[in-house]
Scaffold this motif. Structure first.
Motif, short mmCIF file in Angstrom:
data_model
loop_
_atom_site.label_atom_id
_atom_site.label_comp_id
_atom_site.label_asym_id
_atom_site.label_seq_id
_atom_site.Cartn_x
_atom_site.Cartn_y
_atom_site.Cartn_z
N CYS A 8 0.86 -1.04 -0.03
CA CYS A 8 -0.07 -0.03 -0.01
C CYS A 8 0.77 1.33 0.07
O CYS A 8 2.05 1.33 0.46
CB CYS A 8 -0.88 -0.17 1.13
SG CYS A 8 -2.17 -1.44 1.35
N HIS A 9 0.36 2.30 -0.27
CA HIS A 9 1.05 3.49 -0.40
C HIS A 9 1.57 3.97 0.93
O HIS A 9 2.59 4.61 1.12
CB HIS A 9 0.25 4.77 -0.83
CG HIS A 9 -0.30 4.59 -2.47
ND1 HIS A 9 0.75 4.46 -3.64
CD2 HIS A 9 -1.48 4.41 -2.88
CE1 HIS A 9 0.05 4.06 -4.62
NE2 HIS A 9 -1.36 4.38 -4.29
N THR A 10 0.58 3.96 2.23
CA THR A 10 1.11 4.47 3.41
C THR A 10 0.58 3.32 4.12
O THR A 10 -0.14 2.52 4.07
CB THR A 10 0.57 5.73 3.45
OG1 THR A 10 -1.08 5.49 3.72
CG2 THR A 10 0.95 6.91 2.52
N ALA A 34 -8.39 -2.06 -3.31
CA ALA A 34 -7.42 -1.20 -2.71
C ALA A 34 -6.94 -0.38 -3.79
O ALA A 34 -6.68 0.92 -3.49
CB ALA A 34 -6.10 -2.05 -2.26
N SER A 35 -6.79 -0.73 -4.84
CA SER A 35 -6.54 -0.05 -6.17
C SER A 35 -7.40 0.90 -6.46
O SER A 35 -7.09 2.00 -6.66
CB SER A 35 -6.11 -0.99 -7.48
OG SER A 35 -5.55 -0.24 -8.40
N ASP A 36 -8.36 0.61 -6.57
CA ASP A 36 -9.71 1.40 -6.81
C ASP A 36 -9.87 2.53 -5.92
O ASP A 36 -10.36 3.61 -6.39
CB ASP A 36 -11.17 0.70 -6.88
CG ASP A 36 -11.19 -0.19 -8.14
OD1 ASP A 36 -10.37 -0.04 -9.12
OD2 ASP A 36 -12.47 -0.99 -8.08
N HIS A 44 0.94 -2.35 -8.17
CA HIS A 44 1.07 -3.33 -7.00
C HIS A 44 -0.08 -4.32 -6.88
O HIS A 44 0.10 -5.31 -6.48
CB HIS A 44 1.24 -2.45 -5.76
CG HIS A 44 2.62 -2.11 -5.37
ND1 HIS A 44 2.86 -0.93 -5.10
CD2 HIS A 44 3.84 -2.71 -5.72
CE1 HIS A 44 4.21 -0.65 -5.19
NE2 HIS A 44 4.94 -1.65 -5.32
N ALA A 45 -1.27 -3.95 -7.19
CA ALA A 45 -2.52 -4.71 -7.08
C ALA A 45 -2.27 -5.73 -8.31
O ALA A 45 -2.61 -6.78 -7.96
CB ALA A 45 -4.01 -3.68 -7.38
#
Length: 52
Positions: A8-10, A34-36, A44-45
């Motif tokens: 994930c980004h953070t 998570a991507s949406d 990453h997805a």
């Protein structure tokens, strides 16, 4: 059971994914969601989906 990791980004994004998607039986749905929602990049997805 194998482990599939989604980057994930953070840490806040990771916490949101865990909080909103507690049912780990559906990794495809988790990675896509998570991507949406902007918590993980499409790349990453896609990598997580490829591991399924």
């Amino acid at each position: 059971m194998s482990t599939i990791r989604l980057t994930c980004h953070t840490t806040a994004s990771a916490a949101a994914v865990v909080a909103d998607y507690f049912d780990k039986r559906w990794p495809l749905d988790i990675a896509e969601w998570a991507s949406d929602q902007g918590h993980a990049s499409d790349a990453h997805a896609a990598r997580a989906l490829a591991q399924i």
